[in-house]
Design a protein around this motif. Structure first.
Motif, short mmCIF file in Angstrom:
data_model
loop_
_atom_site.label_atom_id
_atom_site.label_comp_id
_atom_site.label_asym_id
_atom_site.label_seq_id
_atom_site.Cartn_x
_atom_site.Cartn_y
_atom_site.Cartn_z
N ASP A 188 23.75 28.38 19.09
CA ASP A 188 23.24 29.56 18.99
C ASP A 188 22.19 30.28 18.16
O ASP A 188 21.80 29.30 17.96
CB ASP A 188 24.76 29.95 17.78
CG ASP A 188 25.91 29.81 18.42
OD1 ASP A 188 25.95 29.83 19.65
OD2 ASP A 188 27.23 29.78 17.84
N VAL A 189 21.92 31.41 18.63
CA VAL A 189 20.60 32.28 18.18
C VAL A 189 20.74 32.73 16.49
O VAL A 189 22.19 33.79 16.78
CB VAL A 189 20.02 32.79 19.26
CG1 VAL A 189 19.12 33.50 18.58
CG2 VAL A 189 20.19 32.63 20.31
N TYR A 190 20.18 32.40 16.06
CA TYR A 190 20.49 33.72 14.43
C TYR A 190 18.80 34.28 14.39
O TYR A 190 17.93 34.28 14.44
CB TYR A 190 20.18 32.49 13.20
CG TYR A 190 21.77 31.67 13.45
CD1 TYR A 190 22.60 32.28 12.57
CD2 TYR A 190 21.73 30.52 13.85
CE1 TYR A 190 24.14 31.14 12.41
CE2 TYR A 190 22.86 29.82 14.29
CZ TYR A 190 23.71 30.79 13.48
OH TYR A 190 25.42 29.27 13.41
N ILE A 191 19.15 35.51 13.53
CA ILE A 191 18.64 36.13 13.40
C ILE A 191 18.28 36.67 12.07
O ILE A 191 18.86 36.65 10.77
CB ILE A 191 18.44 37.70 14.27
CG1 ILE A 191 18.41 38.25 15.20
CG2 ILE A 191 17.17 38.67 13.46
CD1 ILE A 191 19.06 39.33 15.58
N VAL A 192 16.64 36.03 11.41
CA VAL A 192 17.11 34.96 10.02
C VAL A 192 15.56 36.16 9.35
O VAL A 192 14.60 36.01 10.02
CB VAL A 192 16.65 33.46 9.85
CG1 VAL A 192 16.64 33.15 8.04
CG2 VAL A 192 18.18 33.02 10.52
N GLY A 193 15.09 36.54 8.48
CA GLY A 193 14.22 36.74 7.72
C GLY A 193 14.30 37.48 7.16
O GLY A 193 14.95 37.46 5.93
N ALA A 194 12.88 37.79 6.52
CA ALA A 194 13.44 38.75 4.82
C ALA A 194 13.87 40.12 4.71
O ALA A 194 13.96 40.58 5.77
CB ALA A 194 11.57 38.59 3.78
N ALA A 195 14.36 40.12 3.67
CA ALA A 195 15.05 41.68 3.71
C ALA A 195 14.36 42.85 3.90
O ALA A 195 12.62 42.58 4.00
CB ALA A 195 14.67 41.85 1.96
N ASN A 196 14.59 43.79 4.09
CA ASN A 196 13.25 44.78 5.23
C ASN A 196 12.79 44.23 5.77
O ASN A 196 11.82 45.33 6.57
CB ASN A 196 12.16 45.79 4.37
CG ASN A 196 13.63 46.11 3.21
OD1 ASN A 196 13.67 46.09 1.83
ND2 ASN A 196 15.15 46.47 3.66
N ALA A 197 13.31 43.43 6.88
CA ALA A 197 11.83 42.91 8.00
C ALA A 197 12.36 43.68 9.35
O ALA A 197 11.43 43.95 10.20
CB ALA A 197 12.02 41.47 8.37
N GLY A 198 13.66 44.21 9.34
CA GLY A 198 13.89 44.76 11.29
C GLY A 198 14.64 44.48 11.43
O GLY A 198 15.03 44.36 12.78
N LYS A 199 15.04 43.43 10.80
CA LYS A 199 16.61 42.64 11.52
C LYS A 199 17.46 43.17 11.96
O LYS A 199 17.72 43.09 13.37
CB LYS A 199 17.10 41.48 10.76
CG LYS A 199 16.29 40.60 10.83
CD LYS A 199 16.42 39.13 9.08
CE LYS A 199 17.23 39.62 8.58
NZ LYS A 199 16.27 40.48 6.89
N ASP A 259 22.92 38.19 13.33
CA ASP A 259 22.27 39.10 11.99
C ASP A 259 22.82 38.23 11.23
O ASP A 259 23.79 38.31 10.48
CB ASP A 259 22.62 40.75 12.27
CG ASP A 259 21.70 41.14 11.69
OD1 ASP A 259 20.61 40.60 11.39
OD2 ASP A 259 21.88 42.55 11.00
N THR A 260 21.91 37.83 10.18
CA THR A 260 22.11 37.17 9.04
C THR A 260 21.26 38.51 7.62
O THR A 260 20.72 39.12 8.07
CB THR A 260 21.19 36.19 8.84
OG1 THR A 260 19.93 36.30 8.70
CG2 THR A 260 21.78 35.22 9.87
N PRO A 261 21.95 38.30 6.19
CA PRO A 261 21.50 38.89 5.53
C PRO A 261 20.35 38.32 5.18
O PRO A 261 19.60 37.68 5.28
CB PRO A 261 22.69 38.29 4.57
CG PRO A 261 23.79 37.79 4.94
CD PRO A 261 23.31 37.72 5.86
N GLY A 262 19.78 39.52 4.62
CA GLY A 262 17.36 39.77 4.54
C GLY A 262 17.64 38.02 3.17
O GLY A 262 18.42 38.15 2.01
N LEU A 263 16.36 37.47 3.55
CA LEU A 263 15.81 37.17 2.72
C LEU A 263 15.40 37.40 0.85
O LEU A 263 14.78 38.04 1.46
CB LEU A 263 16.03 36.00 3.04
CG LEU A 263 15.99 34.25 4.11
CD1 LEU A 263 15.10 33.63 4.29
CD2 LEU A 263 17.12 34.04 3.49
#
Length: 300
Positions: A33-44, A104-108
């Motif tokens: 599958d595809v996961y949108i992963v990134g820092a908080a407030n990155a725009g995911k 969509d995942t919680p921001g890191l």
């Protein structure tokens, strides 16, 4: 897997179709599958909302459904978008078809990020809401630029004047001044002329905590392009342009990350050079990429 960088815009849709096709190809390749992963407030979540909206439009088209304001309002903001870290609290799944899903995942929460020290109202200032308008100052030895009350960029030692181009949110107030007057100015004007922080300025400065200094030497690449970017984690970055060696002192709250990297936008310096009127910095008038005459952009 992958190794590709894609430039996209959730405002215009630029590059998103190519990004999603690349993601689908990779998902097929690894049978996952595809996961949108990134820092908080990155725009995911903003990216996910755009994808949801486009998928809904395709579905409406297939059903020959008339476009009405109510239909759009029902989908608008399917995922909550907020400057507050941690707004997305759980994995959110979207079906991509062919047995694939997009999550969509919680921001890191990235350690050493300035946004973790700010209030919700201050975050609204620091997190850009529209295209950033960079602005360039000529800074000589003994001078500095205050980035609100959150950072100070200072030229020290036997250094010729250099150009510093600031890429920060438009609502952050920039103030050039003498290095010897900087502390006094911050104490007098934090929360008013210098924002963020917001009022009560002195109290907020105490809560943000002690500042620490980082001294950096940058070898100039001449006056036609920036030599390096100084990044202020959670705030933005500053491109440095000039000839010779620039000795720069960067002051930020203790624990906030400061680093140097190759310039991301090395040729913007002369398009955004500013003059300082004593009350605000005003960018020179120029032409935008569309060819239209662009008015000077102020930092009140």
């Amino acid at each position: 897997v992958g190794g590709a960088v894609k430039l996209v815009s959730c405002k215009t849709g630029f590059g998103i179709s190519q990004l999603m096709q690349k993601a689908r190809d990779l998902a097929e390749e690894v049978d996952g599958d595809v996961y949108i992963v990134g820092a908080a407030n990155a725009g995911k979540s903003t990216l996910m909302n755009f994808i949801l909206q486009k998928d809904a439009q395709k579905l409406d088209g297939a059903r020959n459904r008339k476009k009405r304001p109510g239909n759009n309002n029902a989908r608008k903001g399917a995922l909550t978008v907020s400057p507050l870290p941690g707004t997305t609290l759980e994995f959110i799944k979207v079906d991509l078809g062919d047995g694939r899903s997009l999550y969509d995942t919680p921001g890191l929460l990235v350690p050493g990020t300035l946004t973790q020290k700010l209030t919700p109202e201050e975050l609204k200032i620091v997190v850009p809401k529209k295209q950033v308008e960079p602005i360039t100052f000529r800074v000589a030895t003994g001078k500095c630029v205050l980035v609100g009350g959150l950072a100070r960029i200072e030229v020290i030692g036997d250094t010729k004047p250099f150009l510093f181009t600031f890429y920060v949110a438009n609502d952050i107030k920039l103030h050039p001044t003498d290095s010897t007057r900087a502390d006094e100015f911050i104490a007098s004007h934090a929360g008013t002329l210098l924002t963020p922080p917001l009022e009560p300025g002195l109290q907020r400065m105490e809560q943000i905590g002690e500042f620490e200094e980082h001294e950096i030497d940058i070898d100039g690449a001449g006056w036609k392009e920036a030599a390096a970017d100084i990044t202020l984690r959670g705030l933005g970055w500053v491109a440095v342009t000039g000839a010779g060696v620039a000795k720069v002192r960067v002051s930020v709250p203790k624990g906030i990350g400061v680093s140097v990297r190759p310039p991301l936008m090395p040729f913007d310096v002369w398009e955004v050079t500013a003059k300082y009127t004593g009350a605000k910095a005003v960018r020179r008038s120029g032409k935008s990429k569309s060819g239209k005459r662009r008015k000077g952009v102020g930092r009140k």
